[in-house]
Motif scaffolding. Sequence first.
Motif, PDB file in Angstrom:
ATOM      1  N   LEU A 206      -2.824   2.309  -5.271  1.00  0.00           N
ATOM      2  CA  LEU A 206      -3.361   2.289  -3.912  1.00  0.00           C
ATOM      3  C   LEU A 206      -3.310   3.689  -3.330  1.00  0.00           C
ATOM      4  O   LEU A 206      -2.355   4.439  -3.571  1.00  0.00           O
ATOM      5  CB  LEU A 206      -2.581   1.313  -3.028  1.00  0.00           C
ATOM      6  CG  LEU A 206      -3.087   1.178  -1.581  1.00  0.00           C
ATOM      7  CD1 LEU A 206      -3.037  -0.277  -1.127  1.00  0.00           C
ATOM      8  CD2 LEU A 206      -2.308   2.057  -0.609  1.00  0.00           C
ATOM      9  N   PHE A 207      -4.316   4.038  -2.540  1.00  0.00           N
ATOM     10  CA  PHE A 207      -4.361   5.329  -1.861  1.00  0.00           C
ATOM     11  C   PHE A 207      -4.736   5.094  -0.410  1.00  0.00           C
ATOM     12  O   PHE A 207      -5.694   4.382  -0.116  1.00  0.00           O
ATOM     13  CB  PHE A 207      -5.380   6.245  -2.530  1.00  0.00           C
ATOM     14  CG  PHE A 207      -5.432   7.644  -1.973  1.00  0.00           C
ATOM     15  CD1 PHE A 207      -4.266   8.352  -1.680  1.00  0.00           C
ATOM     16  CD2 PHE A 207      -6.655   8.269  -1.758  1.00  0.00           C
ATOM     17  CE1 PHE A 207      -4.326   9.653  -1.183  1.00  0.00           C
ATOM     18  CE2 PHE A 207      -6.717   9.561  -1.274  1.00  0.00           C
ATOM     19  CZ  PHE A 207      -5.548  10.256  -0.977  1.00  0.00           C
ATOM     20  N   ASP A 208      -3.954   5.669   0.499  1.00  0.00           N
ATOM     21  CA  ASP A 208      -4.223   5.500   1.931  1.00  0.00           C
ATOM     22  C   ASP A 208      -4.687   6.797   2.589  1.00  0.00           C
ATOM     23  O   ASP A 208      -4.725   6.896   3.817  1.00  0.00           O
ATOM     24  CB  ASP A 208      -2.991   4.961   2.652  1.00  0.00           C
ATOM     25  CG  ASP A 208      -1.835   5.962   2.697  1.00  0.00           C
ATOM     26  OD1 ASP A 208      -1.917   7.006   2.017  1.00  0.00           O
ATOM     27  OD2 ASP A 208      -0.856   5.685   3.420  1.00  0.00           O
ATOM     28  N   GLY A 209      -5.036   7.782   1.772  1.00  0.00           N
ATOM     29  CA  GLY A 209      -5.480   9.058   2.302  1.00  0.00           C
ATOM     30  C   GLY A 209      -4.370  10.072   2.432  1.00  0.00           C
ATOM     31  O   GLY A 209      -4.628  11.273   2.559  1.00  0.00           O
ATOM     32  N   ALA A 210      -3.124   9.590   2.397  1.00  0.00           N
ATOM     33  CA  ALA A 210      -1.971  10.481   2.525  1.00  0.00           C
ATOM     34  C   ALA A 210      -1.131  10.498   1.255  1.00  0.00           C
ATOM     35  O   ALA A 210      -0.633  11.542   0.839  1.00  0.00           O
ATOM     36  CB  ALA A 210      -1.105  10.067   3.717  1.00  0.00           C
ATOM     37  N   ARG A 211      -0.993   9.329   0.628  1.00  0.00           N
ATOM     38  CA  ARG A 211      -0.196   9.262  -0.596  1.00  0.00           C
ATOM     39  C   ARG A 211      -0.703   8.141  -1.497  1.00  0.00           C
ATOM     40  O   ARG A 211      -1.375   7.199  -1.043  1.00  0.00           O
ATOM     41  CB  ARG A 211       1.288   9.061  -0.285  1.00  0.00           C
ATOM     42  CG  ARG A 211       1.629   7.753   0.403  1.00  0.00           C
ATOM     43  CD  ARG A 211       3.131   7.513   0.445  1.00  0.00           C
ATOM     44  NE  ARG A 211       3.669   7.275  -0.885  1.00  0.00           N
ATOM     45  CZ  ARG A 211       4.943   6.960  -1.126  1.00  0.00           C
ATOM     46  NH1 ARG A 211       5.810   6.880  -0.126  1.00  0.00           N
ATOM     47  NH2 ARG A 211       5.348   6.729  -2.360  1.00  0.00           N
ATOM     48  N   PHE A 212      -0.375   8.279  -2.775  1.00  0.00           N
ATOM     49  CA  PHE A 212      -0.704   7.262  -3.765  1.00  0.00           C
ATOM     50  C   PHE A 212       0.505   6.360  -3.977  1.00  0.00           C
ATOM     51  O   PHE A 212       1.650   6.821  -3.952  1.00  0.00           O
ATOM     52  CB  PHE A 212      -1.097   7.911  -5.099  1.00  0.00           C
ATOM     53  CG  PHE A 212      -2.436   8.582  -5.089  1.00  0.00           C
ATOM     54  CD1 PHE A 212      -3.592   7.872  -5.385  1.00  0.00           C
ATOM     55  CD2 PHE A 212      -2.548   9.934  -4.775  1.00  0.00           C
ATOM     56  CE1 PHE A 212      -4.833   8.491  -5.384  1.00  0.00           C
ATOM     57  CE2 PHE A 212      -3.776  10.566  -4.777  1.00  0.00           C
ATOM     58  CZ  PHE A 212      -4.920   9.839  -5.073  1.00  0.00           C
ATOM     59  N   TYR A 213       0.229   5.080  -4.196  1.00  0.00           N
ATOM     60  CA  TYR A 213       1.267   4.092  -4.480  1.00  0.00           C
ATOM     61  C   TYR A 213       0.957   3.447  -5.828  1.00  0.00           C
ATOM     62  O   TYR A 213      -0.178   3.043  -6.077  1.00  0.00           O
ATOM     63  CB  TYR A 213       1.300   3.002  -3.402  1.00  0.00           C
ATOM     64  CG  TYR A 213       1.655   3.481  -2.023  1.00  0.00           C
ATOM     65  CD1 TYR A 213       2.951   3.329  -1.517  1.00  0.00           C
ATOM     66  CD2 TYR A 213       0.684   4.073  -1.205  1.00  0.00           C
ATOM     67  CE1 TYR A 213       3.270   3.756  -0.244  1.00  0.00           C
ATOM     68  CE2 TYR A 213       1.005   4.505   0.076  1.00  0.00           C
ATOM     69  CZ  TYR A 213       2.294   4.340   0.542  1.00  0.00           C
ATOM     70  OH  TYR A 213       2.613   4.771   1.817  1.00  0.00           O
ATOM     71  N   MET A 214       1.985   3.340  -6.668  1.00  0.00           N
ATOM     72  CA  MET A 214       1.835   2.664  -7.954  1.00  0.00           C
ATOM     73  C   MET A 214       2.620   1.367  -7.919  1.00  0.00           C
ATOM     74  O   MET A 214       3.797   1.362  -7.531  1.00  0.00           O
ATOM     75  CB  MET A 214       2.362   3.549  -9.085  1.00  0.00           C
ATOM     76  CG  MET A 214       2.300   2.888 -10.459  1.00  0.00           C
ATOM     77  SD  MET A 214       0.600   2.640 -11.013  1.00  0.00           S
ATOM     78  CE  MET A 214       0.819   1.464 -12.354  1.00  0.00           C
TER      79      MET A 214
END
Length: 281
Positions: free
Chosen positions: A204-212
Motif C-alpha cells: 500500500l502507498f499513501d503518498g508518504a510511505r509504503f506499507y508491506m
Amino acid sequence: MLKVIGIGDNVVDKYEHTQTMYPGGNALNFAVYAQRFGAAAAFLGAFGTDKEADHVQASIKEIGLDVSRSKVYEGENGCARVTLVDGDRVFIGSNRCGVLREYGLNLTDEDYRYISTFDLVHTGLYGFAEKELSKIKALGVPIGFDFSSDFTKEQVNQIAPQIDFAYYSCSHMKLDHILNLMTKTIDLGCELVLCTLGEKGALLFDGARFYMQEPKLVKAVDTMGAGDSFITSFIIHYLNGKGQEGRDAVIKKSLQTAADFASNQCLVDGSFGYGKVYETV
C-alpha cells in the motif's frame, strides 16, 4: 454506520469439475463482504433473465442486500467457467459479463440521486462504469476502483484522476514496476493505492510511505474472491477507523485485518458460498 455500494458486475462462477455454480463478481463481492463488516451495503448492476440470474438474485435476497436500483435485461447473466488446481481458482472462459456488457448500466438521474446517499462507491474494470465515473465524482462520493490484473496504461491515465482509492492485482509484475505504478497513481490524484500480490501479501502507498503486509498463509480450498475480500476488508476498516486514531495506525491495523479475512476466504467455496448444482446441456 458506513453506507457503501458496489456498482457493476455480478456473475455466476460455474465450477465445471463439480457442476456447481456460485454467485460472485467484483462489485457484488464487495457489497456482500462489506455487509459482513457491519456496513449498510447495496449493489447496483444488471441481471439477465436466465437460470443463472435467478440463482444470483435468490442468493442476494437471502443475504439481504439492497438491489432496488439494479437493471434486468433480456439475455444471459454474467457467467464464468472455472476449475480448481490445488485450491487455486483457474478461469477457463466467460461471456464477459453478459447483459451488462451488452446493454451497460444506463444510470438515470434517479440512480445518481440514490448513489449520492452513499459514503463509498466501489466499481472496477469489469463493471462497465467508466463513463459514469465523472458524474459520480461530481456527487462528492468517494470512489474505489479495482483495475484487476489486465489494466492498460491508458486506463490508468484515464481513470485514476477520477477516483480516490485504486486497487491492482500485481502478482504477475516485477517489484520496480509495481512501485512505479503506485507512485504514478498517487500523482494522478488518488488518496491510497493498494496492490495485492497473491501469496506474497500486499503493498500500500499513501503518498508518504509504503506499507508491506505479509500474507496469512493457509491450505487453500478455493482462492476465488481472495483479492476482493482483502480489498473490501481493508477499505471498510480504514474508513471506519479514520479520525479515531492516527492514519499510520489505522492503515496497519486495516491491512492486518484484511490479511486475516482474505486467508479465511480461501477456505470458502466460491466467492461467498451459495453453491447450486447446474445441469449441462
